[in-house]
Design an enzyme around this catalytic site. Sequence first.
Site, PDB file in Angstrom:
ATOM      1  N   TRP A  57       0.860  -1.190   0.000  1.00  0.00           N
ATOM      2  CA  TRP A  57       0.000   0.000   0.000  1.00  0.00           C
ATOM      3  C   TRP A  57       0.898   1.243   0.000  1.00  0.00           C
ATOM      4  O   TRP A  57       1.857   1.312   0.782  1.00  0.00           O
ATOM      5  CB  TRP A  57      -0.877  -0.047   1.251  1.00  0.00           C
ATOM      6  CG  TRP A  57      -1.826   1.084   1.410  1.00  0.00           C
ATOM      7  CD1 TRP A  57      -2.682   1.585   0.466  1.00  0.00           C
ATOM      8  CD2 TRP A  57      -2.055   1.846   2.602  1.00  0.00           C
ATOM      9  NE1 TRP A  57      -3.415   2.603   1.000  1.00  0.00           N
ATOM     10  CE2 TRP A  57      -3.063   2.791   2.297  1.00  0.00           C
ATOM     11  CE3 TRP A  57      -1.525   1.821   3.893  1.00  0.00           C
ATOM     12  CZ2 TRP A  57      -3.538   3.701   3.239  1.00  0.00           C
ATOM     13  CZ3 TRP A  57      -1.991   2.714   4.828  1.00  0.00           C
ATOM     14  CH2 TRP A  57      -2.990   3.654   4.509  1.00  0.00           C
TER      15      TRP A  57
ATOM     16  N   ASP B 202      -0.764  -5.477   9.595  1.00  0.00           N
ATOM     17  CA  ASP B 202      -1.716  -4.468   9.164  1.00  0.00           C
ATOM     18  C   ASP B 202      -2.991  -5.207   8.784  1.00  0.00           C
ATOM     19  O   ASP B 202      -3.015  -5.985   7.823  1.00  0.00           O
ATOM     20  CB  ASP B 202      -1.142  -3.712   7.955  1.00  0.00           C
ATOM     21  CG  ASP B 202      -2.076  -2.597   7.490  1.00  0.00           C
ATOM     22  OD1 ASP B 202      -3.179  -2.472   8.053  1.00  0.00           O
ATOM     23  OD2 ASP B 202      -1.698  -1.868   6.554  1.00  0.00           O
TER      24      ASP B 202
ATOM     25  N   LYS C 282     -13.179  -0.596   6.034  1.00  0.00           N
ATOM     26  CA  LYS C 282     -13.790  -1.445   5.013  1.00  0.00           C
ATOM     27  C   LYS C 282     -14.837  -2.373   5.609  1.00  0.00           C
ATOM     28  O   LYS C 282     -15.950  -2.447   5.109  1.00  0.00           O
ATOM     29  CB  LYS C 282     -12.713  -2.295   4.317  1.00  0.00           C
ATOM     30  CG  LYS C 282     -11.469  -1.547   3.918  1.00  0.00           C
ATOM     31  CD  LYS C 282     -11.723  -0.607   2.771  1.00  0.00           C
ATOM     32  CE  LYS C 282     -10.521   0.214   2.316  1.00  0.00           C
ATOM     33  NZ  LYS C 282      -9.451   0.534   3.203  1.00  0.00           N
TER      34      LYS C 282
HETATM   35  C1  PLP Z   1      -3.201  -2.234   3.456  1.00  0.00           C
HETATM   36  C2  PLP Z   1      -3.899  -1.062   4.058  1.00  0.00           C
HETATM   37  N1  PLP Z   1      -3.571  -0.671   5.284  1.00  0.00           N
HETATM   38  C3  PLP Z   1      -4.165   0.345   5.881  1.00  0.00           C
HETATM   39  C4  PLP Z   1      -5.158   1.060   5.257  1.00  0.00           C
HETATM   40  C5  PLP Z   1      -5.706   2.170   6.067  1.00  0.00           C
HETATM   41  O1  PLP Z   1      -6.905   2.662   5.831  1.00  0.00           O
HETATM   42  P1  PLP Z   1      -7.657   3.548   6.903  1.00  0.00           P
HETATM   43  O2  PLP Z   1      -6.666   4.496   7.489  1.00  0.00           O
HETATM   44  O3  PLP Z   1      -8.702   4.219   6.101  1.00  0.00           O
HETATM   45  O4  PLP Z   1      -8.195   2.615   7.920  1.00  0.00           O
HETATM   46  C6  PLP Z   1      -5.544   0.713   3.961  1.00  0.00           C
HETATM   47  C7  PLP Z   1      -6.544   1.463   3.219  1.00  0.00           C
HETATM   48  O5  PLP Z   1      -6.733   1.387   2.043  1.00  0.00           O
HETATM   49  C8  PLP Z   1      -4.890  -0.387   3.352  1.00  0.00           C
HETATM   50  O6  PLP Z   1      -5.222  -0.806   2.132  1.00  0.00           O
END
Ligand code: PLP
Length: 425
Positions: free
Chosen positions: A154, A235, A271
Amino acid sequence: MRPEMTSSSPTDRRLNALVRHLATASPVMESQTTVTFSPTAGSHGDSVFSHVVRAPEDPILGEGKPLVLNVVRKAEQMLVNDRSRVKEYLPIVGLADFNKLSAKLIFGADSPAIRENRVTTVQCLSGTGSLRVGGEFLARHYHQRTIYIPQPTWGNHPKIFTLSGLSVKTYRYYDPATRGLNFRGLMEDLGSAPSGAIVLLHACAHNPTGVDPTLQQWEQIRQLMRSKALLPFFDSAYQGFASGNLDIDAQSIRMFVADGGECFVAQSYAKNMGLYGERVGALSVVCRTADVASRVESQLKLVTRPMFSNPPIHGASIVATILKDRNMYNEWTIELKAMADRIISMRKELFDALRARGTPGDWSHIIKQIGMFTFTGLNKEQVAFMTREYHIYMTSDGRISMAGLSSKTVPHLADAIHAAVTRMS
Ligand SMILES: Cc1ncc(COP(=O)(O)O)c(C=O)c1O
């Protein structure tokens, strides 16, 4: 003046020194300090910021219209109707119920680590904020400052950890030839990482590739990491969203917790509860003893307090309301499974549509990959062609979000892929 603004304790002074250190250690900050501008610019009517260069647009953060789950609407209604609720600040670590229930959700209701009080969980600003707080804690208190992240990963990961004060390196993860996992490369790279290094692992539904290790491969990764004292930092942004089952998607993490070793976990509800804009997430640190866990928590507070003081109450209250009520929890799991199943069926429809068109190539990775994203294997030129000729937008590495597809749009996408592959190969 508020009392908190008058003090300059040894801790404050150490933090100030650390902030100065991070400012000079970070490449982003360094490049900012080399910019020169005229100190008199303001007096000529120009902006004192006229030297500021336009930053590139974030390639991913879009404005979609994600579904609001029925169970979320219900929980919000309950919160609104409860006149006893006030808008007082939460504690620095967030909502206690939310933290307890989040740990249970990710580690399992019968987790010995929770029972033995070896887990500390703090509410943070969604997944991103949880990674950042964990990263800063590690930069301050852990003996190894290097974090290994998968290649690719990411796009925000390298920035989050660099600005946390860690040094970022990569390990091989994806094999373009098979459009699957480069397991050998992964094991070789982790095998040659220095003892104690931190390793970022996507708990499930790896973003952007959609490629996850099998359970047997996870077990080999676990053994290798434990034998080298590598510190796992999971993560978990897609629990339940990948397979449709919350326990299955947490299996990788639970394997590492079951061996009694230590690990970090960043959880996001963006999500799986569709709470994107509410910024709800949690950081858990599993420690060897309850005493260490409580000391770690005391230091996590020192990371959070000057960063965002304390987390927001609304989203965490929605999550806690759903997780603590058996009926609402069940309703959530049904809605979650429906979201996951819809994505799985979109994969099948796209795969079938390409097969029906006789599109050259093996597209089975579309149905083998897991979670929200498909790494199509389309190259930059093909992606640009599809945008130009078919108005289809995706990241330039060929990643598409399956959640954004519907039965109505699959044929158009399949036509575009077919044309790109046959005309731009
Ligand atoms: C792999 C991964 N980690 C973390 C996140 C963090 O998202 P958020 O800060 O919206 O919870 C995302 C969002 O797309 C992600 O794809």
